[in-house]
Design a protein around this motif. Sequence first.
Motif, PDB file in Angstrom:
ATOM      1  N   ASP A 210       0.840  -1.200   0.000  1.00  0.00           N
ATOM      2  CA  ASP A 210       0.000   0.000   0.000  1.00  0.00           C
ATOM      3  C   ASP A 210       0.878   1.254   0.000  1.00  0.00           C
ATOM      4  OD1 ASP A 210      -2.011   1.845   0.237  1.00  0.00           O
ATOM      5  OD2 ASP A 210      -2.588   1.291   2.281  1.00  0.00           O
ATOM      6  N   GLU A 257      -7.388   3.603   4.284  1.00  0.00           N
ATOM      7  CA  GLU A 257      -7.165   2.223   4.742  1.00  0.00           C
ATOM      8  C   GLU A 257      -8.472   1.438   4.798  1.00  0.00           C
ATOM      9  OE1 GLU A 257      -3.724   0.942   5.570  1.00  0.00           O
ATOM     10  OE2 GLU A 257      -3.846   2.577   4.122  1.00  0.00           O
ATOM     11  N   PRO A 263      -4.660  -3.017   2.680  1.00  0.00           N
ATOM     12  CA  PRO A 263      -4.242  -1.829   3.441  1.00  0.00           C
ATOM     13  C   PRO A 263      -2.891  -2.027   4.112  1.00  0.00           C
ATOM     14  CG  PRO A 263      -5.918  -3.034   4.648  1.00  0.00           C
ATOM     15  CD  PRO A 263      -5.814  -3.685   3.298  1.00  0.00           C
ATOM     16  N   SER A 266      -4.446  -2.777   8.702  1.00  0.00           N
ATOM     17  CA  SER A 266      -5.851  -3.161   8.762  1.00  0.00           C
ATOM     18  C   SER A 266      -6.466  -2.591  10.041  1.00  0.00           C
ATOM     19  CB  SER A 266      -5.975  -4.695   8.766  1.00  0.00           C
ATOM     20  OG  SER A 266      -7.314  -5.068   8.964  1.00  0.00           O
ATOM     21  N   GLN A 398       1.952 -10.819  10.253  1.00  0.00           N
ATOM     22  CA  GLN A 398       1.846  -9.391  10.576  1.00  0.00           C
ATOM     23  C   GLN A 398       2.863  -8.948  11.617  1.00  0.00           C
ATOM     24  OE1 GLN A 398      -2.242  -8.709  11.789  1.00  0.00           O
ATOM     25  NE2 GLN A 398      -2.868  -8.228   9.696  1.00  0.00           N
TER      26      GLN A 398
END
Length: 480
Positions: A210, A257, A263, A266, A398
């Motif tokens: 992104d 977002e 995104p 998130s 993540q």
Amino acid sequence: MNKVDHAAWAIAPQDATGRWAMASLSLSMLMSSLGTSIANVALPTLAQALDASFQAVQWVVLAYLLAITSTIVGVGRLGDLMGRRRLLLAGITVFTLASALCSAAPDLGWLIAARGLQGVGAATMMALTLALVGEVVPKERTGRAMGLLGTLSAVGTALGPTLGGMLIAVGGWEAIFLIQLPLGVAALILAQHCPPADPRSAGGPSQPFDKTGMVLLALTLAAYALAMTLGRGRVGFANGVLLLAAVGGGGLFAWHEARAKAPLVSLAMFRQIALSGGFAMSALVTAVVMASLVVGPFYLASAFGLDAMRVGLVMSSGPLVAALSGLPAGRLVDRLGAQGMILAGLGAMALGAFTLPALSARFGLPGSVGALAVITAGYALFQAANNTAVMTCSRADQRGLVSGLVNLSRNLGLITGAAFMGAVFAFGAATPDITALTPQAAASGLTVAFAVAGGFVLAALLIAVLSHLATRRTQPLRAE
């Protein structure tokens, strides 16, 4: 074997690869934190050597901090997509090459640009060291690893001014950047032992990055950091405009977002109270730590008549306590659990903050040092526990992003605390000029500043209790 290697050996897995990998993460954390503080002591020398004003050379420090703050979330997410080991190697390389560019700078503009580039490398190292802990260290030793990284962050920050002063005396201002070259080469060699964080790293990102979100977030954070730094707690026209730009940028970023297919951040992840609470607590307590660093020198000089050298010695007690308590704090987290240690660390910080003015008035300098030691030890315990809790509850894909957000919350706390707590201290002392305080005014300012700081810690404690209760409610559901 140096202390970093010995500590890494005690924490990492029994295989040699894991041990060397932990040593690499430790050295990366040390380098990035050293870069934060080593240039501060060189500002007067740089102003003379480069024929620039002191206000201009302050950008040598500011460029580094702005680069870290504005890019750390983006590089963390990029590590999730590209592979964290690959990006860590790139970050160390950028940091090392930028250090060489800093040492060769012919003028101030070159030096500021090189420091900004160095900050991008430091942001990459900061974000990915925490993210890679879960791949290098067994889960039952995560707290110790977080404690070690916290220790090295404190050591690097505390060592910077002393080491920088020595290097300048021996080799000029260029030496403070040249010393980082062999450290960077060593970190690169050690980082070869880090395991690939993602098997897809060889083929590049599997999801689009992104870029629009990255630019919006970077500009928003840069505007906020500049507003806080330039304003120093006071709202004028320039930093008022920057604050409005930051608010508008934050809204635009959230809007983007919410509509982006992939995104950068998130927004749904903030519904997890363990994550959002961890970020909020980190920002609150680092603001309190910064209060002691900002308020402390003025209070010590005014209340006890200490000269600059003695003030520096007293202030160094905080980083020393943090360095000594990091590893024991990590062991406590592994043994007793992260949630309980978060509460214990915050409780110690609240006790130190609320009793600091009274202990200083009753016992003088020893009372001040004792209370600051309690605050710092509590922060070391909180940091090890909170980082462990946040990173272990994050998804494997993540971890880079979450690590970037953890570091961002810490940086925002430091930036906000430096500006806000300084203004609160001046308000309590009832003077616009805190460089010329009476002992009575200094004591009054200290009382007000640490009453506010204690309130911040109580707010963090409330978040911790709510997070703990929410976690206990959801655990039975997961078991079913």
